[in-house]
Design a protein around this motif. Structure first.
Motif, short mmCIF file in Angstrom:
data_model
loop_
_atom_site.label_atom_id
_atom_site.label_comp_id
_atom_site.label_asym_id
_atom_site.label_seq_id
_atom_site.Cartn_x
_atom_site.Cartn_y
_atom_site.Cartn_z
N LEU A 261 1.00 -1.39 -0.26
CA LEU A 261 -0.03 0.07 -0.45
C LEU A 261 1.02 1.38 0.13
O LEU A 261 0.67 2.36 -0.43
CB LEU A 261 -0.57 0.27 1.34
N LEU A 262 2.07 0.99 0.71
CA LEU A 262 2.77 2.43 0.65
C LEU A 262 3.21 2.64 -0.36
O LEU A 262 4.08 3.62 -1.31
CB LEU A 262 3.75 2.28 2.37
N GLN B 162 8.64 19.22 0.93
CA GLN B 162 7.39 18.67 1.68
C GLN B 162 7.07 17.10 0.90
O GLN B 162 7.22 16.29 1.44
CB GLN B 162 5.93 19.43 0.75
N LEU B 163 7.07 16.99 -0.69
CA LEU B 163 7.75 15.46 -1.02
C LEU B 163 8.39 15.16 -0.51
O LEU B 163 8.85 13.72 -0.37
CB LEU B 163 7.63 16.03 -2.39
N ASN C 128 8.04 11.15 1.48
CA ASN C 128 8.92 10.53 0.93
C ASN C 128 10.19 9.73 2.07
O ASN C 128 10.09 8.31 1.99
CB ASN C 128 9.93 10.54 -0.67
N LYS C 129 10.34 10.10 3.47
CA LYS C 129 11.74 9.96 3.98
C LYS C 129 10.31 9.32 4.94
O LYS C 129 10.83 7.94 5.48
CB LYS C 129 11.84 10.92 4.42
N SER C 130 9.16 10.00 5.63
CA SER C 130 8.51 9.27 6.18
C SER C 130 7.53 7.79 5.60
O SER C 130 8.23 7.15 6.99
CB SER C 130 7.47 10.66 6.12
N PHE C 131 7.93 7.37 4.40
CA PHE C 131 7.17 6.58 4.00
C PHE C 131 8.54 5.65 4.21
O PHE C 131 7.80 4.58 4.75
CB PHE C 131 6.27 6.99 2.73
N LYS D 65 8.96 4.02 7.96
CA LYS D 65 7.92 3.24 7.90
C LYS D 65 7.86 1.58 7.35
O LYS D 65 7.77 0.96 7.84
CB LYS D 65 6.20 3.89 7.41
N ILE D 66 7.98 1.80 5.95
CA ILE D 66 8.61 0.52 5.34
C ILE D 66 9.73 -0.23 5.93
O ILE D 66 9.18 -0.54 6.50
CB ILE D 66 9.11 1.08 3.92
N GLU D 67 10.91 0.75 6.07
CA GLU D 67 11.68 0.40 6.96
C GLU D 67 11.50 -0.16 8.19
O GLU D 67 11.81 -1.86 8.55
CB GLU D 67 12.89 1.32 7.25
N GLU D 68 10.18 0.16 9.44
CA GLU D 68 10.03 -0.28 10.43
C GLU D 68 9.37 -2.18 10.50
O GLU D 68 9.16 -2.57 11.08
CB GLU D 68 9.32 0.83 11.56
#
Length: 193
Positions: A7-8, A36-37, A41-44, A47-50
């Protein structure tokens, strides 16, 4: 977790498409939009790495639990096989004990008959007015000696057999207790990873 990862990834792809569409439509993006993008992107990515780390931990934990379960199954199988062997040994010991009891009973009957015969002979000897011949007395004493010898031998055999049966029964009981104790100690404990 894999579904969230997918989904991410789809959201990232969607954002990238929107960015391309803005480039084609002639709209210009400001540095703030790019910033902002980049933050999104870093936030996603974080999250993917976690999620990937959590998934890896779950896989490792599952592998350890599977290995522990396999070990416990193997132990249970061995204990069941030992239990079957012990049951066979107990049955064999009980059969030997029964045979020895039957043989002991026969010997007791033989001893009782021989004692009655000896008593009858003694009574007949004392009642008889005629004195027996010396050879008859010697033969009778020989027979009596042989019979007493056989009685002692049979009593010894019976005692040895009874002792062996008791030892076999005790050994079977101890083995059964060890099997139950090891099965109960493995049965109720929590699985260790």
């Amino acid at each position: 977790l894999e579904a969230k990862n997918v989904l991410l990834q789809k959201e990232i792809t969607k954002m990238e498409r929107q960015l391309k569409n803005k480039d084609h439509s002639g709209e210009s993006l400001s540095p703030i939009d790019f910033y902002q993008l980049e933050i999104e992107n870093k936030s996603f990515s974080q999250k993917i790495e976690e999620k990937n780390k959590a998934l890896l931990k779950l896989k490792v934990s599952t592998a350890k639990l599977g290995q522990n379960l396999t070990e416990k199954r193997n132990l249970l199988q061995k204990l069941l096989e030992d239990s079957v062997e012990l049951k066979k040994a107990i049955v064999a010991a009980e059969q030997r004990e029964q045979k020895l009891k039957e043989e002991y009973k026969k010997i007791e009957d033989l001893v009782a008959r021989n004692k009655r015969s000896c008593n009858k002979l003694k009574l007949a000897q004392t009642v008889s007015s005629d004195m027996p011949q010396i050879q008859d007395y010697v033969n009778q004493k020989d027979t009596e000696f042989e019979l007493k010898k056989k009685i002692r031998q049979w009593e010894t055999k019976c005692q040895l057999a009874a002792n062996a049966a008791r030892r076999a029964k005790a050994e079977a009981a101890r083995a059964s207790q060890r099997t139950r104790a090891s099965a109960s100690s493995n049965k109720g404990g929590p699985l260790r990873s």
